[in-house]
Scaffold this active site. Sequence first.
Site, PDB file in Angstrom:
ATOM      1  N   GLU A  44      48.599  32.916  20.820  1.00 52.34           N
ATOM      2  CA  GLU A  44      49.142  32.804  19.550  1.00 52.34           C
ATOM      3  C   GLU A  44      50.688  32.367  19.494  1.00 52.34           C
ATOM      4  OE1 GLU A  44      49.193  35.314  15.437  1.00 52.34           O
ATOM      5  OE2 GLU A  44      49.752  36.335  17.079  1.00 52.34           O
ATOM      6  N   ASP A  55      56.811  40.228   9.940  1.00 49.90           N
ATOM      7  CA  ASP A  55      57.502  40.234  11.480  1.00 49.90           C
ATOM      8  C   ASP A  55      58.473  41.394  11.242  1.00 49.90           C
ATOM      9  OD1 ASP A  55      56.025  38.347  12.337  1.00 49.90           O
ATOM     10  OD2 ASP A  55      57.558  36.795  11.883  1.00 49.90           O
ATOM     11  N   TYR A 167      41.622  39.181  12.131  1.00 47.97           N
ATOM     12  CA  TYR A 167      42.987  39.717  12.863  1.00 47.97           C
ATOM     13  C   TYR A 167      42.892  40.958  11.798  1.00 47.97           C
ATOM     14  CZ  TYR A 167      47.885  39.992  14.375  1.00 47.97           C
ATOM     15  OH  TYR A 167      49.080  40.224  14.811  1.00 47.97           O
TER      16      TYR A 167
END
Length: 250
Positions: A44, A55, A167
Amino acid sequence: MTTLEASLRAVGHPVLMPYVTGGVTENWLDYVHAAVDAGADAVEIGIPFSDPVIDGPVIQAASVQALERGTTPDTVMRDLAAYRGSVPLVVMTYYNLVHRYGHAAFARRLVEAGVSGVVLADLPMEEAAEWTEVADAAGIATVLLAAPSTPDSRLEEVCTRSQGFVYAMGVMGVTGERAVLADSARDIADRVKAVADKPVLVGVGVSTPENAALLSAHADGVIIGAPVMRRIAEGGSVADLVAGFRAALG
Protein backbone atom coordinates in the site's frame (compact mmCIF):
# COMPACT_ATOMS: atom_id res chain seq x y z
CA MET A 1 -13.25 -10.14 -10.41
CA THR A 2 -10.69 -7.35 -10.48
CA THR A 3 -7.01 -7.94 -11.18
CA LEU A 4 -6.21 -6.98 -7.60
CA GLU A 5 -8.64 -9.51 -6.13
CA ALA A 6 -7.34 -12.25 -8.40
CA SER A 7 -3.76 -11.53 -7.32
CA LEU A 8 -4.62 -11.63 -3.62
CA ARG A 9 -6.62 -14.84 -3.98
CA ALA A 10 -3.73 -16.52 -5.79
CA VAL A 11 -1.07 -16.11 -3.08
CA GLY A 12 -2.05 -19.29 -1.24
CA HIS A 13 -1.26 -18.02 2.27
CA PRO A 14 -2.33 -15.14 4.56
CA VAL A 15 -1.80 -11.86 2.72
CA LEU A 16 0.80 -9.43 4.05
CA MET A 17 0.45 -5.85 2.80
CA PRO A 18 2.93 -3.32 4.22
CA TYR A 19 2.30 0.41 3.85
CA VAL A 20 4.93 2.96 2.78
CA THR A 21 4.37 6.72 2.58
CA GLY A 22 5.36 7.84 -0.90
CA GLY A 23 8.05 10.50 -0.95
CA VAL A 24 8.96 10.19 2.72
CA THR A 25 12.63 10.04 1.67
CA GLU A 26 14.42 10.40 -1.62
CA ASN A 27 14.94 6.64 -1.78
CA TRP A 28 11.47 5.66 -0.52
CA LEU A 29 10.97 3.15 -3.32
CA ASP A 30 13.87 1.15 -1.87
CA TYR A 31 11.66 0.43 1.16
CA VAL A 32 8.91 -0.82 -1.13
CA HIS A 33 11.33 -3.15 -2.89
CA ALA A 34 12.74 -4.32 0.46
CA ALA A 35 9.23 -5.19 1.61
CA VAL A 36 8.49 -7.11 -1.58
CA ASP A 37 11.78 -9.00 -1.43
CA ALA A 38 11.05 -9.93 2.22
CA GLY A 39 7.73 -11.54 1.38
CA ALA A 40 5.03 -8.87 0.98
CA ASP A 41 2.11 -9.97 -1.19
CA ALA A 42 1.10 -6.40 -2.07
CA VAL A 43 2.18 -2.93 -0.98
CA GLU A 44 0.00 0.00 0.00
CA ILE A 45 1.47 3.33 -1.10
CA GLY A 46 0.38 6.42 0.78
CA ILE A 47 0.05 9.65 -1.16
CA PRO A 48 0.49 12.25 1.60
CA PHE A 49 -2.25 14.76 2.34
CA SER A 50 -2.20 17.76 4.67
CA ASP A 51 -5.26 16.65 6.67
CA PRO A 52 -5.00 12.85 7.03
CA VAL A 53 -8.03 12.18 9.20
CA ILE A 54 -7.43 8.48 9.94
CA ASP A 55 -3.63 8.55 10.22
CA GLY A 56 -2.02 8.41 13.63
CA PRO A 57 1.12 10.28 14.73
CA VAL A 58 3.70 8.02 13.08
CA ILE A 59 2.14 8.16 9.62
CA GLN A 60 1.19 11.82 10.06
CA ALA A 61 4.85 12.60 10.74
CA ALA A 62 5.84 10.69 7.61
CA SER A 63 3.27 12.62 5.58
CA VAL A 64 4.58 15.95 6.87
CA GLN A 65 8.11 14.92 6.02
CA ALA A 66 7.05 13.89 2.53
CA LEU A 67 5.10 17.10 1.92
CA GLU A 68 8.03 19.19 3.10
CA ARG A 69 10.11 17.42 0.47
CA GLY A 70 7.64 18.61 -2.17
CA THR A 71 5.84 15.31 -2.63
CA THR A 72 2.69 15.41 -4.77
CA PRO A 73 0.54 12.74 -6.43
CA ASP A 74 2.55 13.29 -9.59
CA THR A 75 5.93 12.81 -7.91
CA VAL A 76 4.76 9.61 -6.20
CA MET A 77 3.44 8.14 -9.43
CA ARG A 78 6.51 9.32 -11.33
CA ASP A 79 8.72 7.46 -8.85
CA LEU A 80 6.57 4.34 -9.22
CA ALA A 81 7.74 4.09 -12.82
CA ALA A 82 10.88 2.52 -11.33
CA TYR A 83 8.95 -0.11 -9.37
CA ARG A 84 10.42 -3.51 -10.19
CA GLY A 85 8.29 -5.74 -7.98
CA SER A 86 5.74 -8.26 -9.20
CA VAL A 87 3.15 -7.83 -6.43
CA PRO A 88 0.19 -5.41 -6.72
CA LEU A 89 0.35 -1.79 -5.59
CA VAL A 90 -2.58 -0.15 -3.82
CA VAL A 91 -2.65 3.63 -3.33
CA MET A 92 -4.09 5.02 -0.11
CA THR A 93 -4.99 8.72 -0.03
CA TYR A 94 -7.83 11.19 0.52
CA TYR A 95 -10.57 12.23 -1.83
CA ASN A 96 -9.70 15.94 -1.91
CA LEU A 97 -6.56 15.12 -3.88
CA VAL A 98 -8.55 13.06 -6.38
CA HIS A 99 -11.22 15.73 -6.74
CA ARG A 100 -8.63 18.45 -7.39
CA TYR A 101 -6.72 16.25 -9.82
CA GLY A 102 -9.84 15.18 -11.72
CA HIS A 103 -11.30 11.69 -11.63
CA ALA A 104 -10.34 10.63 -15.15
CA ALA A 105 -6.85 12.10 -14.94
CA PHE A 106 -6.19 10.53 -11.55
CA ALA A 107 -7.38 7.11 -12.67
CA ARG A 108 -5.24 7.38 -15.79
CA ARG A 109 -2.15 8.26 -13.76
CA LEU A 110 -2.76 5.30 -11.44
CA VAL A 111 -2.90 2.97 -14.43
CA GLU A 112 0.25 4.49 -15.91
CA ALA A 113 2.03 3.99 -12.58
CA GLY A 114 1.05 0.32 -12.44
CA VAL A 115 -1.36 0.72 -9.52
CA SER A 116 -4.26 -1.74 -9.38
CA GLY A 117 -6.29 -0.47 -6.43
CA VAL A 118 -7.03 2.62 -4.36
CA VAL A 119 -8.29 3.32 -0.84
CA LEU A 120 -9.90 6.75 -0.46
CA ALA A 121 -10.18 6.84 3.31
CA ASP A 122 -12.61 9.74 3.62
CA LEU A 123 -14.91 9.06 0.65
CA PRO A 124 -18.26 7.73 1.92
CA MET A 125 -19.74 4.81 0.03
CA GLU A 126 -22.87 6.85 -0.72
CA GLU A 127 -20.81 9.53 -2.48
CA ALA A 128 -18.40 7.27 -4.33
CA ALA A 129 -20.38 6.51 -7.49
CA GLU A 130 -18.89 9.28 -9.62
CA TRP A 131 -15.37 8.13 -8.81
CA THR A 132 -16.03 4.39 -9.01
CA GLU A 133 -17.59 4.68 -12.45
CA VAL A 134 -14.38 6.20 -13.76
CA ALA A 135 -12.16 3.84 -11.75
CA ASP A 136 -14.06 0.78 -12.94
CA ALA A 137 -13.62 1.82 -16.56
CA ALA A 138 -9.90 2.21 -15.98
CA GLY A 139 -9.54 -1.14 -14.23
CA ILE A 140 -8.76 0.37 -10.82
CA ALA A 141 -10.32 -1.43 -7.84
CA THR A 142 -11.83 0.91 -5.23
CA VAL A 143 -11.36 -0.64 -1.79
CA LEU A 144 -13.89 0.28 0.89
CA LEU A 145 -13.40 0.42 4.66
CA ALA A 146 -15.41 -1.49 7.24
CA ALA A 147 -15.13 -0.14 10.79
CA PRO A 148 -16.05 -1.83 14.09
CA SER A 149 -18.93 0.63 14.33
CA THR A 150 -20.37 -0.29 10.91
CA PRO A 151 -23.85 -1.76 11.47
CA ASP A 152 -24.67 -5.14 9.96
CA SER A 153 -27.18 -3.59 7.58
CA ARG A 154 -24.48 -1.39 6.08
CA LEU A 155 -21.64 -3.89 6.32
CA GLU A 156 -23.11 -6.21 3.72
CA GLU A 157 -23.36 -3.38 1.19
CA VAL A 158 -19.79 -2.26 1.93
CA CYS A 159 -18.57 -5.79 1.26
CA THR A 160 -20.59 -6.06 -1.94
CA ARG A 161 -19.38 -2.75 -3.34
CA SER A 162 -15.76 -2.96 -2.22
CA GLN A 163 -13.39 -4.19 -4.92
CA GLY A 164 -10.11 -6.07 -4.68
CA PHE A 165 -10.56 -6.73 -0.98
CA VAL A 166 -12.39 -5.35 2.03
CA TYR A 167 -10.31 -3.21 4.39
CA ALA A 168 -11.44 -4.10 7.90
CA MET A 169 -10.34 -1.48 10.44
CA GLY A 170 -9.15 -3.27 13.55
CA VAL A 171 -9.96 -0.41 15.91
CA MET A 172 -11.92 2.80 15.85
CA GLY A 173 -9.87 5.96 15.54
CA VAL A 174 -6.55 6.63 13.87
CA THR A 175 -3.79 4.29 12.77
CA GLY A 176 -1.05 3.45 15.22
CA GLU A 177 0.78 0.78 17.14
CA ARG A 178 -0.85 -1.07 20.03
CA ALA A 179 0.86 -3.57 22.31
CA VAL A 180 -2.17 -5.84 22.57
CA LEU A 181 -4.47 -6.83 19.73
CA ALA A 182 -7.88 -5.25 20.30
CA ASP A 183 -10.87 -7.56 20.55
CA SER A 184 -12.51 -5.33 17.95
CA ALA A 185 -9.94 -6.48 15.35
CA ARG A 186 -11.03 -10.10 15.64
CA ASP A 187 -14.68 -9.12 15.87
CA ILE A 188 -14.71 -6.97 12.72
CA ALA A 189 -12.73 -9.63 10.83
CA ASP A 190 -15.29 -12.27 11.74
CA ARG A 191 -18.22 -10.00 10.87
CA VAL A 192 -16.77 -9.06 7.49
CA LYS A 193 -15.76 -12.63 6.62
CA ALA A 194 -19.32 -13.73 7.30
CA VAL A 195 -20.71 -11.56 4.51
CA ALA A 196 -17.80 -10.81 2.15
CA ASP A 197 -17.24 -12.63 -1.13
CA LYS A 198 -13.68 -11.31 -1.51
CA PRO A 199 -10.49 -11.23 0.59
CA VAL A 200 -10.71 -9.51 3.98
CA LEU A 201 -7.59 -7.72 5.22
CA VAL A 202 -7.32 -6.17 8.67
CA GLY A 203 -5.43 -2.93 9.11
CA VAL A 204 -5.15 -0.29 11.88
CA GLY A 205 -3.80 -1.67 15.14
CA VAL A 206 -1.89 -4.65 13.70
CA SER A 207 1.39 -3.88 15.41
CA THR A 208 3.34 -7.11 15.91
CA PRO A 209 3.91 -10.42 14.17
CA GLU A 210 1.99 -12.02 17.03
CA ASN A 211 -1.01 -9.76 16.31
CA ALA A 212 -0.84 -10.77 12.66
CA ALA A 213 -0.67 -14.47 13.46
CA LEU A 214 -3.73 -14.23 15.71
CA LEU A 215 -5.68 -12.44 13.01
CA SER A 216 -4.80 -14.98 10.35
CA ALA A 217 -7.40 -17.28 11.89
CA HIS A 218 -10.09 -14.65 11.38
CA ALA A 219 -9.15 -12.82 8.16
CA ASP A 220 -7.34 -13.38 4.88
CA GLY A 221 -4.42 -11.16 5.80
CA VAL A 222 -3.18 -7.96 7.39
CA ILE A 223 -2.02 -4.47 6.50
CA ILE A 224 0.87 -3.01 8.52
CA GLY A 225 1.52 0.73 8.37
CA ALA A 226 2.74 2.36 11.57
CA PRO A 227 5.32 -0.36 12.36
CA VAL A 228 6.85 0.05 8.89
CA MET A 229 6.92 3.83 9.03
CA ARG A 230 8.40 3.79 12.54
CA ARG A 231 11.13 1.46 11.32
CA ILE A 232 11.87 3.86 8.45
CA ALA A 233 11.91 6.88 10.79
CA GLU A 234 14.35 5.12 13.12
CA GLY A 235 16.63 4.03 10.29
CA GLY A 236 16.00 0.32 10.84
CA SER A 237 15.56 -2.52 8.40
CA VAL A 238 12.19 -2.73 6.69
CA ALA A 239 13.24 -6.07 5.23
CA ASP A 240 13.78 -7.57 8.69
CA LEU A 241 10.45 -6.21 9.94
CA VAL A 242 8.48 -7.56 7.00
CA ALA A 243 10.31 -10.89 7.16
CA GLY A 244 9.24 -11.22 10.80
CA PHE A 245 5.60 -10.67 9.91
CA ARG A 246 5.92 -13.06 6.97
CA ALA A 247 7.32 -15.79 9.18
CA ALA A 248 4.50 -15.32 11.70
CA LEU A 249 1.81 -15.47 9.03
CA GLY A 250 3.29 -18.45 7.21
